[in-house]
Write an enzyme that holds these catalytic residues in place. Sequence first.
Site, short mmCIF file in Angstrom:
data_model
loop_
_atom_site.label_atom_id
_atom_site.label_comp_id
_atom_site.label_asym_id
_atom_site.label_seq_id
_atom_site.Cartn_x
_atom_site.Cartn_y
_atom_site.Cartn_z
N TYR A 56 4.67 5.76 10.62
CA TYR A 56 3.42 5.03 9.72
C TYR A 56 4.53 3.68 8.78
O TYR A 56 4.12 2.77 9.34
CB TYR A 56 1.98 5.46 8.49
CG TYR A 56 1.46 4.26 9.06
CD1 TYR A 56 0.31 4.54 9.07
CD2 TYR A 56 1.20 3.28 8.12
CE1 TYR A 56 -1.11 3.73 9.39
CE2 TYR A 56 0.07 2.28 7.85
CZ TYR A 56 -0.31 3.05 8.27
OH TYR A 56 -1.81 1.15 8.70
N HIS A 90 0.57 -1.18 0.27
CA HIS A 90 0.35 0.05 0.04
C HIS A 90 1.02 0.98 -0.10
O HIS A 90 1.99 1.32 1.49
CB HIS A 90 -1.16 -0.03 0.85
CG HIS A 90 -2.49 -0.62 1.38
ND1 HIS A 90 -3.41 0.13 1.64
CD2 HIS A 90 -2.40 -1.89 0.39
CE1 HIS A 90 -4.44 -1.59 1.08
NE2 HIS A 90 -3.73 -2.50 0.45
N LYS A 109 1.00 -0.93 15.82
CA LYS A 109 2.81 -1.03 15.82
C LYS A 109 2.65 -2.14 17.04
O LYS A 109 3.76 -2.46 16.81
CB LYS A 109 2.85 0.50 16.21
CG LYS A 109 2.62 1.47 15.53
CD LYS A 109 4.13 1.30 14.05
CE LYS A 109 3.96 2.59 13.62
NZ LYS A 109 4.23 2.19 11.81
C1 PHB Z 1 -6.18 -4.22 11.06
O1 PHB Z 1 -6.32 -5.24 11.07
O2 PHB Z 1 -6.28 -4.73 9.33
C2 PHB Z 1 -5.20 -3.14 11.72
C3 PHB Z 1 -5.58 -2.83 12.72
C4 PHB Z 1 -5.79 -0.98 12.81
C5 PHB Z 1 -4.66 -0.60 11.99
C6 PHB Z 1 -4.48 -1.06 10.92
C7 PHB Z 1 -5.26 -2.31 10.65
O3 PHB Z 1 -4.08 0.50 12.35
#
Ligand code: PHB
Length: 389
Positions: A384, A72, A296
């Site tokens: 990120y 992504h 994270k």
């Molecule tokens: C996910 O479970 O896909 C997920 C959880 C928290 C995030 C991003 C993705 O910040």
Amino acid sequence: MRTQVAIIGGGPSGLLLSQLLHVRGIDSVVLERKTRDYVLSRIRAGVMERGLYELMKEAGCGARMEREGMPHDGTLLSYGDEMFRVNFKDLTGHPVMVYGQTEVTRDLYDAREAADGKVEFNAEDVEICDADTDSPYVTYRVGSESRRIDCDFIAGCDGFHGVSRKTIPADVLKEYERVYPFGWLGVLSETPPVNHELIYANSPRGFALCSMRNANLSRYYIQCPTTDKVENWSDEDFWAELKRRIPADQAENLVTGPSIEKSIAPLRSYVAEPMRWGRLFLCGDAAHIVPPTGAKGLNTAASDVHYLYNGLRQFYEEGDAEGIDRYSERALSRVWKVERFSWWFSGLMHRYPDQTDFDLKMQIAELEFLRSNTDAQRAMATNYVGLPY
Ligand code: PHB
Ligand code: APR
């Protein structure tokens, strides 16, 4: 039994460490309280930083991730019906990889099995002994049989509720904690994702997140009171509430379907210091927790594994203890920066019970600043995609 590194916990931290050590010819045994199926039934986040991606390759476990993972290049942030994109690739040169933690764990278990790695499942009553001496050992029980492993080092990879952290004397360990006044209700459904990128939504009704596992498997979350019960949330109610929290044009495109998993998780920031006591090293959730905003948890576990693996490698290959001696300091320096990012991103996106009108204006002003300022976006994107190790 004797091994070089006894690893408590067969979650992603323990398995990744064990597999990386194996590649370098360092012997380990993993003790897991549950079964493989149980560990693989836990649904966790699904965004990988480059550091974890590279470690998986170094561990010889990257093939399926490279085939099935979805790079992504950016993410979407919304507030009310406004939405904007942060372009990670342009701002930092790096994408993130969408690939579920469950798949990471499955690949690691397969690799351990293929290498004939020692993983003891159903290991109960694990006790860490003499960790503050040069001859530590671990005792445990499988069924009615008591067992003992003598080792050089112990890696405490047994998550937040494990025994490892509790082994460190209370007058040595300092804990820092913040508990958030809300949780996340998550739903997994066999439906196409509403957008090809993730949407983090700040709405007057609370936070929402649209994420995914693959082209026909979506993961959605909504902020909810910690007192809510999952059985009181029907699928219908969940979809209706999610739609109210994301921009109208996205809500119109949302394909709904039956949930195949539904759960509520509390949000917490937590750090235990130090991450080393004698020959015991804490890794991953055993030492720290972040709220899931920004995904994270697994990635920070991976950076711990990186520092510990390299420290152990330096010790066994070069006879140099510098890496293990500085493990706690190095790991914590990165952990605190990730704690800050997860705390900041959570604060930016959620509704808090005691928020004043002024606080709400501050959130919107910060989102509008982020939307219009590439320096602010780069700071967000840098965190990120993952801070360097
Ligand atoms: C996910 O479970 O896909 C997920 C959880 C928290 C995030 C991003 C993705 O910040
Ligand atoms: N003895 C043996 N095993 C134990 C014990 C114990 N006393 N206590 C816990 N375990 C096992 C758990 O059953 C679990 O499989 O340790 C493992 C810890 O795994 P995780 O909780 O997944 O922690 P970790 O491997 O550090 O993974 C990092 O990233 O996204 C986040 O929280 C998420 O799991 C994730 C984490």
